[in-house]
Design a protein around this motif. Structure first.
Motif, PDB file in Angstrom:
ATOM      1  N   GLY A 162     -15.272 -26.792  43.815  1.00 53.62           N
ATOM      2  CA  GLY A 162     -15.096 -25.577  44.597  1.00 53.62           C
ATOM      3  C   GLY A 162     -13.848 -24.799  44.256  1.00 53.62           C
ATOM      4  O   GLY A 162     -13.839 -23.567  44.316  1.00 53.62           O
ATOM      5  N   ASP A 173     -12.780 -20.907  51.868  1.00 59.45           N
ATOM      6  CA  ASP A 173     -13.926 -20.560  52.699  1.00 59.45           C
ATOM      7  C   ASP A 173     -15.180 -20.405  51.844  1.00 59.45           C
ATOM      8  O   ASP A 173     -16.286 -20.754  52.261  1.00 59.45           O
ATOM      9  CB  ASP A 173     -13.649 -19.263  53.463  1.00 59.45           C
ATOM     10  N   TYR A 174     -14.991 -19.850  50.654  1.00 61.36           N
ATOM     11  CA  TYR A 174     -16.102 -19.783  49.684  1.00 61.36           C
ATOM     12  C   TYR A 174     -16.262 -21.114  48.955  1.00 61.36           C
ATOM     13  O   TYR A 174     -17.357 -21.649  48.818  1.00 61.36           O
ATOM     14  CB  TYR A 174     -15.828 -18.671  48.662  1.00 61.36           C
ATOM     15  N   TRP A 200     -15.453 -24.290  49.607  1.00 63.16           N
ATOM     16  CA  TRP A 200     -15.859 -25.558  50.211  1.00 63.16           C
ATOM     17  C   TRP A 200     -17.372 -25.695  50.246  1.00 63.16           C
ATOM     18  O   TRP A 200     -17.905 -26.814  50.154  1.00 63.16           O
ATOM     19  CB  TRP A 200     -15.260 -25.705  51.613  1.00 63.16           C
ATOM     20  N   LYS A 201     -18.077 -24.573  50.353  1.00 58.62           N
ATOM     21  CA  LYS A 201     -19.546 -24.630  50.376  1.00 58.62           C
ATOM     22  C   LYS A 201     -20.093 -24.992  48.996  1.00 58.62           C
ATOM     23  O   LYS A 201     -21.058 -25.753  48.879  1.00 58.62           O
ATOM     24  CB  LYS A 201     -20.110 -23.292  50.832  1.00 58.62           C
ATOM     25  N   ALA A 231     -19.249 -28.661  48.612  1.00 62.27           N
ATOM     26  CA  ALA A 231     -20.161 -29.501  49.389  1.00 62.27           C
ATOM     27  C   ALA A 231     -21.525 -29.596  48.715  1.00 62.27           C
ATOM     28  O   ALA A 231     -22.126 -30.680  48.624  1.00 62.27           O
ATOM     29  CB  ALA A 231     -20.310 -28.950  50.808  1.00 62.27           C
ATOM     30  N   ALA A 232     -22.013 -28.443  48.227  1.00 62.90           N
ATOM     31  CA  ALA A 232     -23.312 -28.436  47.543  1.00 62.90           C
ATOM     32  C   ALA A 232     -23.262 -29.280  46.278  1.00 62.90           C
ATOM     33  O   ALA A 232     -24.169 -30.071  45.998  1.00 62.90           O
ATOM     34  CB  ALA A 232     -23.719 -27.006  47.212  1.00 62.90           C
ATOM     35  N   LYS A 281     -24.101 -18.449  43.242  1.00 65.05           N
ATOM     36  CA  LYS A 281     -22.641 -18.529  43.146  1.00 65.05           C
ATOM     37  C   LYS A 281     -22.044 -17.155  42.856  1.00 65.05           C
ATOM     38  O   LYS A 281     -21.072 -16.739  43.486  1.00 65.05           O
ATOM     39  CB  LYS A 281     -22.247 -19.504  42.030  1.00 65.05           C
ATOM     40  N   SER A 326     -22.678 -18.823  48.647  1.00 64.27           N
ATOM     41  CA  SER A 326     -22.448 -20.273  48.630  1.00 64.27           C
ATOM     42  C   SER A 326     -23.076 -20.949  49.833  1.00 64.27           C
ATOM     43  O   SER A 326     -23.347 -22.152  49.814  1.00 64.27           O
ATOM     44  CB  SER A 326     -20.944 -20.567  48.575  1.00 64.27           C
ATOM     45  N   ASP A 327     -23.326 -20.175  50.920  1.00 63.73           N
ATOM     46  CA  ASP A 327     -23.981 -20.751  52.102  1.00 63.73           C
ATOM     47  C   ASP A 327     -25.417 -21.159  51.781  1.00 63.73           C
ATOM     48  O   ASP A 327     -25.891 -22.223  52.207  1.00 63.73           O
ATOM     49  CB  ASP A 327     -23.960 -19.745  53.255  1.00 63.73           C
ATOM     50  N   LEU A 383     -25.536 -24.394  49.695  1.00 62.81           N
ATOM     51  CA  LEU A 383     -25.408 -25.603  50.507  1.00 62.81           C
ATOM     52  C   LEU A 383     -26.703 -25.921  51.244  1.00 62.81           C
ATOM     53  O   LEU A 383     -27.126 -27.078  51.310  1.00 62.81           O
ATOM     54  CB  LEU A 383     -24.258 -25.428  51.504  1.00 62.81           C
ATOM     55  N   LYS A 384     -27.348 -24.898  51.780  1.00 64.73           N
ATOM     56  CA  LYS A 384     -28.612 -25.111  52.505  1.00 64.73           C
ATOM     57  C   LYS A 384     -29.686 -25.695  51.585  1.00 64.73           C
ATOM     58  O   LYS A 384     -30.490 -26.544  51.996  1.00 64.73           O
ATOM     59  CB  LYS A 384     -29.105 -23.791  53.109  1.00 64.73           C
TER      60      LYS A 384
END
Length: 483
Positions: free
Chosen positions: A64, A212-213, A215-216, A219-220, A349, A354-355, A358-359
């Motif tokens: 990230g 904020d961008y 970390w997603k 995480a993904a 990306k 990025s949300d 992750l989903k």
């Protein structure tokens, strides 16, 4: 004019990135052949066990943080230094955790050798933290020639070091020393080449914006990497280290090609696309071209490699590695679909979604887990088969969001992918049938390669493959410029 500039930037970046990958992988491949003849499959198995944890920890250090720097259009020295300190401090924390947990990892695998290897291998994490910011700086500048130089130097020198250590009887430590020396040399060479240096600057505000961008994405990537490594963990836990070595050796060959072509395209495509993250029409055109081109190149290489698996392993690794052949064939087909996944993820990306990234991982991974459980029940070979099934499923899932993001849905993507897939399957059948010729492995391999290339090129001409016309036209244009 802007389109031509983007195209030239992409192809220039791809040229150097591809050369970096092919040089590194070729050197690594040659070194691995030498080491495979000296070291035992169990030595490779031990390193594979440890790699599960090192790769997972490395995601936190590199994923990230660097991606956020590339995606941000106006990244400053403050941003670079801020992210560097975040990444470096976190890498030290992760190393301490690995050091403390090493005995428990050894107990999990019932192997005492793992403890010291984990602690030594973990030293790569702080090095990776520094190197990831260097890579982000170069990606923003699309100056991949510098990475080519550093990676080539590191691959050659570390390969020599590893071979010397193996001949001196270091066993598994030859692999550890080779890996660590590669990271160190690459970072030093980049340090000499690029002007960026960490400064005594830090901003909690900028850290929050970037993370904020980031970390997603992190995480993904972590979820994807964790489940990817879960197969190695499970095989190493419930089966022999030799079985894990055969599985990983079978995966090495397709990864050699996949990394060289697909990863090169993705690495260069992301910073180029990030410049046009708000222009969805331009973004779609770039993505569509990338998907057509990457599948046109990757599909025949993967299916062709699957067809020549047996004579190739016999020739390069000797008969003691023949159990890796079926793994290689299955994982080649699996990697053929990975390029679809990677291209679609780069879009998310670059467009700042990025949300959604992750989903997607949260949607895909329950299916992955179910398939893995089924695979474990029926043996190591079934684990590889379930990997193939998941790769196809993941490619389809990753296509779906881009219907909304850039109006490039599953149906349109399939129309761009299927021609290369069908021609590659046709080539595979023809090349595989040549395996039954009553000739030597060397001659069989040579005939298979020649026939495979001829079939694919002739098929491209006969069926008027758009990607063939595009690539050949671009090459002709480059040749005219050079005259």
């Amino acid at each position: 004019m802007s389109k031509n500039k983007d195209r030239d930037s992409f192809f220039s970046g791809f040229f150097w990135k591809f050369n970096e990958q092919i040089t590194a992988q070729l050197v690594s491949f040659i070194v691995s052949i030498v080491l495979a003849r000296i070291l035992s499959p169990s030595d490779y198995g031990i390193v594979s066990l440890v790699n599960v944890f090192i790769i997972l920890a490395n995601v936190f250090v590199t994923s990230g943080f660097g991606t956020a720097l590339i995606q941000k259009k106006d990244a400053t020295e403050l941003d670079f230094s801020t992210i560097f300190y975040c990444s470096f401090v976190f890498s030290l924390f992760l190393y301490v955790v690995l050091f403390i947990c090493a005995p428990y990892i050894g107990d999990f695998y019932h192997n005492d050798k793992v403890v010291s290897v984990v602690r030594a291998y973990g030293l790569a994490l702080p090095i990776a933290a520094f190197n990831s910011i260097q890579q982000a700086y170069i990606a923003r500048k699309i100056a991949f020639r510098k990475i080519f130089i550093s990676t080539s130097a590191a691959s050659i020198l570390s390969g020599v070091i590893g071979i010397i250590c193996a001949f001196l009887g270091f066993g598994v430590w030859a692999l550890v020393i080779q890996s660590l020396s590669n990271s160190i040399i690459s970072t030093i060479v980049l340090f000499i080449q690029i002007p960026w240096r960490p400064k005594l600057l830090f901003s909690f505000k900028e850290a929050k914006i970037l993370l904020d961008y980031g970390w997603k994405v992190l995480a993904a990537d972590f979820i994807g990497t964790f489940f990817g490594q879960l197969r190695n963990l499970v095989i190493g836990r419930y089966y022999s280290t030799a079985s894990l070595a055969y599985y990983n050796r079978g995966d090495q060959f397709p990864n050699l090609i996949s990394t060289n072509v697909d990863s090169s395209i993705s690495t260069v495509l992301f910073p180029v696309m990030s410049k046009h993250g708000d222009d969805l029409v331009r973004l779609k055109a770039m993505v569509r071209r990338s998907l057509r081109t990457s599948t046109y190149l990757i599909m025949p290489l993967m299916f062709g490699l699957a067809a020549v698996a047996k004579p190739l392993i016999q020739l390069l690794l000797t008969d003691k590695w023949l159990p890796a052949v079926p793994f290689m064939q299955i994982l080649c087909v699996s990697n053929a679909f990975a390029t679809v996944t990677n291209t679609n993820l780069q879009v998310l990306k670059a467009s700042g979604r990025s949300d959604v990234l992750l989903k997607l991982e949260l949607v895909k991974k329950p299916v992955y887990l179910v398939l893995l459980i089924i695979g474990i029940k029926y043996g190591v070979m079934m684990v590889a088969v379930t990997m193939l099934i998941y790769s196809v499923y993941a490619a389809i899932v990753n296509m779906s969001p881009n219907k909304k993001v850039i109006n490039y849905g599953i149906k349109e993507q399939l129309s761009d992918i299927v021609p290369s897939l069908l021609l590659s399957i046709l080539m595979f059948i023809a090349v595989k049938s040549l395996e039954y010729l009553n000739i030597s492995s060397v001659l069989t391999l040579l005939v298979q390669i020649i026939v495979g290339i001829l079939i694919y090129i002739l098929g491209s001409v006969i069926f008027r493959m758009e990607s063939f016309a595009y690539l050949s036209g671009y090459l002709r244009g480059m040749l005219k410029k050079g005259e």
